[in-house]
Structure formats: structure tokens, C-alpha cells
Design a protein around this motif. Structure first.
Motif, PDB file in Angstrom:
ATOM      1  N   GLU A  91     -51.161  91.189 -41.800  1.00 34.70           N
ATOM      2  CA  GLU A  91     -51.399  91.956 -43.018  1.00 34.70           C
ATOM      3  C   GLU A  91     -51.449  93.447 -42.690  1.00 34.70           C
ATOM      4  OE1 GLU A  91     -54.829  92.496 -46.499  1.00 34.70           O
ATOM      5  OE2 GLU A  91     -55.023  90.908 -44.986  1.00 34.70           O
ATOM      6  N   TYR A  92     -52.095  93.787 -41.574  1.00 29.21           N
ATOM      7  CA  TYR A  92     -52.083  95.135 -41.021  1.00 29.21           C
ATOM      8  C   TYR A  92     -51.550  95.052 -39.596  1.00 29.21           C
ATOM      9  CZ  TYR A  92     -54.685  97.155 -44.909  1.00 29.21           C
ATOM     10  OH  TYR A  92     -55.063  97.596 -46.149  1.00 29.21           O
ATOM     11  N   ARG A 115     -59.346  98.987 -47.711  1.00 27.39           N
ATOM     12  CA  ARG A 115     -58.355  98.081 -48.295  1.00 27.39           C
ATOM     13  C   ARG A 115     -57.409  98.851 -49.213  1.00 27.39           C
ATOM     14  NH1 ARG A 115     -57.198  93.509 -45.796  1.00 27.39           N
ATOM     15  NH2 ARG A 115     -59.049  92.329 -45.247  1.00 27.39           N
ATOM     16  N   GLU A 118     -52.441 102.630 -46.884  1.00 28.53           N
ATOM     17  CA  GLU A 118     -51.165 102.306 -46.243  1.00 28.53           C
ATOM     18  C   GLU A 118     -51.149 102.650 -44.759  1.00 28.53           C
ATOM     19  OE1 GLU A 118     -46.654 102.706 -47.702  1.00 28.53           O
ATOM     20  OE2 GLU A 118     -47.595 104.633 -47.250  1.00 28.53           O
ATOM     21  N   ARG A 168     -50.144  99.092 -43.074  1.00 29.09           N
ATOM     22  CA  ARG A 168     -49.978  97.904 -43.900  1.00 29.09           C
ATOM     23  C   ARG A 168     -48.586  97.331 -43.676  1.00 29.09           C
ATOM     24  NH1 ARG A 168     -51.372  98.553 -50.091  1.00 29.09           N
ATOM     25  NH2 ARG A 168     -51.003  96.308 -49.972  1.00 29.09           N
TER      26      ARG A 168
END
Length: 334
Positions: A91-92, A115, A118, A168
């Protein structure tokens, strides 16, 4: 050798490596301990070594959270780096050099507190905490940015370092690898240039004790090859000049200036180290003078003065500086 059962995690550490089995062994021991604690992360090691030592080490760690990809030893470093990033599934994603291990719990907390962000730039405080006060001030540990230009003026110089950014996955997915390799190949700054081209924000910079140095970390290849002036003046200017039609000249100038200042390569003490290691002399200064003046971090008078210093004097000054700052002790304890 890879792993078809590799699972998506909240954070994926992507590690390009080349002939550094000691670093990889130390790194994987630390990550294995984090995995034993059930933390939600994964590790991808992309290896183009000339021998099998790294592969032998990695065989003992392959799992649903650890994968190992072997590439030919003549694989272009830019291509390996960007393909490794593009193939990340976390996800990251954190592109990390093999000379450091990320403190997973610290970075996981940073991600959860940001959260939707970017691009996160990480400033390590384990050795250089006071240095970051110029940007953060004494009491702040995070800066949020909506303005892309200001973010890259402040942080492009650190985004160069593998291990200093978390992205991200959506940002990674937007990258056109073929275009990037064609545009920035050979500049030595393909990764931060890609971030500058594709990132849209929001952005944050965070100050944290988040990294550990690995055993076996070697001197940078460009230092050993005496390429400091070429890479950090000529090549960085060539890379950033690719943006001359899309980014204002004063912004590019500010980015270059901060590279020279905050890396400390071209402030007087950096030039003294370069002179000591044959990475800086009068001939090199004359050759790269137009680019050196753009990455301006000290006066030309000072640069010429250091270029003319005998190496024994530079070594003595450098040794005295490290002793006064206690840097040898800090590195030993890190």
C-alpha cells in the motif's frame, strides 16, 4: 528465485543491492525480528551481484512476506531501481538502500498518522537531529505541504537518498517506466526526478529516529571512482534541466542550491573531504565550474582556496572537525 505467494502489506521495503552480502545479512536479521512481531510489512530484494553470496543468504528468508529477485550482473542500475519500484505491491512503498534498515514500527506509525499523503520524506534524527532544526525548528517534528514547488525546494535533496521517502502505491503505478528510463537514464538522479515529475501531493516531511545503519556499508561508489564533481554538479544539473519547460527557473535554482547546502558536499567542510579523497582539485573545479556555480553553497574564492590546499592539510582539518563534533563516537554508537 522469487515467491509466487508474496502477500500485499501496508508497507513494502524495496531494496536494490549489488555485491553487499554483509549488509543484506545484517538487514534481514533485523527485518526477521520485526516480522516475528507480526508487523504488517514486506521486503523485496532485487539483486544483480556478480556472485551468489546474497542469494545464499536470502534463501533462508523467502516467505509470504519476503521475496528475492535475481537480475543479471550487468543490469543497468537505473533500470533495476525503477523496475523494482514499479513491481512493488505494498500500500505504501519505501525504496531503501542496502546500507540501512528501516525501523518498521516507527515508519508504520508515521504512515497511519498521514493516511492519504502521497509522498512522505523522512529525516533521521539518530545522528543528525540538530541539523534538521533549520527546516523544522526546535519544537516541530512534521511539516505538511500543499505546494509542490515548496515541498521539492525543501526536500528534493533528501529524496535523493534511498530510504528517505515513502510513497503511496498509486504514485508508483502512475509512472511510465519506459519514458523515465529514456529521459533520466545516466543522470544518477532518476528516482528523485521521477518523484518530481509524477507526484501531485499532498506531501509531508517528518523528523524521526527511524533508521539503523547496517554492517558492511561501504564507501559510496562515486566517491571511490572520484566522480563527486561530475555527479553532484554536472549530472544533477542535467537531470533538473529536463524540467526547464515545466518548472520556474527560480524553483530549479533553489532546489540546486539546497542540494549543495544540505548535503554539505559543497560547503567548505564538504569540499575539504572531497579534496582529501581526490574528488576535488583545481582541474576538476575548472572543468565543472559552470555547474558548480549553479549548485552554489560557498564562494568561488573559498572553492579555489580549498582546491589549492595540500591533501595532508585537508586530512588534518577533517580529522580535527570530526573530533570536535564527536562524529566518530556517534557513528560507532549508531
Amino acid at each position: 528465485m522469487s515467491n509466487s505467494n508474496f502477500k500485499t502489506a501496508e508497507l513494502e521495503i524495496v531494496v536494490p543491492t549489488y555485491n553487499r552480502p554483509v549488509c543484506i545479512s545484517d538487514m534481514m536479521e533485523k527485518y526477521a525480528e520485526y516480522l516475528s512481531r507480526g508487523l504488517d510489512f514486506s521486503v523485496s530484494v532485487w539483486d544483480s551481484s556478480t556472485d551468489d553470496e546474497t542469494e545464499k543468504i536470502m534463501r533462508g528468508y523467502i516467505s509470504e512476506r519476503v521475496r528475492y529477485i535475481r537480475k543479471p550482473s550487468d543490469t543497468d542500475v537505473d533500470e533495476k531501481t525503477m523496475v523494482a519500484m514499479k513491481n512493488a505491491v505494498g500500500e505504501y512503498v519505501c525504496l531503501c538502500g542496502d546500507g540501512m534498515t528501516i525501523k518498521i514500527d516507527r515508519v508504520a506509525d508515521i504512515i497511519r498518522n498521514n493516511r492519504g499523503t502521497e509522498l512522505i520524506t523522512l529525516y533521521d534524527t539518530s545522528m543528525y537531529g540538530k541539523q534538521w532544526n533549520k527546516l523544522f525548528g526546535k519544537n516541530k517534528s512534521q511539516i505538511s505541504y500543499d505546494n509542490k514547488e515548496q515541498y521539492f525546494i525543501d526536500n528534493f535533496w533528501l529524496n535523493i537518498l534511498y530510504g528517505a521517502t515513502v510513497c503511496r502505491r498509486e504514485l508508483i503505478e502512475s509512472i511510465d517506466i519506459g519514458f523515465i528510463l529514456e529521459t533520466f537514464k545516466g543522470t544518477n538522479f532518476i528516482y528523485p526526478s521521477t518523484l518530481l515529475m509524477y507526484a501531485n501531493g499532498p506531501y509531508v516531511a517528518v523528523k524521526s529516529d527511524y533508521a539503523i545503519r547496517n554492517k558492511g556499508k561501504a564507501t559510496s561508489g562515486w566517491m571511490e571512482k572520484k566522480q563527486a564533481m561530475q555527479i553532484w554538479t554536472h549530472n544533477i544539473c542535467v537531470a533538473l534541466d529536463k524540467f526547464s519547460n515545466s518548472i520556474a527557473p527560480d524553483v530549479l535554482c533553489a532546489i540546486l542550491h539546497n542540494i549543495g547546502k544540505y548535503t554539505t558536499f559543497f560547503v567548505p567542510r564538504g569540499l575539504i573531504l572531497f579534496r582529501e579523497t581526490d574528488n576535488f582539485n583545481l582541474k576538476l573545479l575548472k572543468k565543472y565550474k559552470p555547474y558548480f556555480k549553479r549548485v552554489k553553497a560557498c564562494s568561488m574564492f573559498t572553492a579555489y582556496l580549498i582546491a589549492l590546499m595540500p591533501k595532508w592539510l585537508c586530512k588534518s582539518i577533517h580529522k580535527t572537525y570530526r573530533k570536535l563534533k564527536g562524529l566518530d563516537k556517534k557513528e560507532k554508537d549508531a
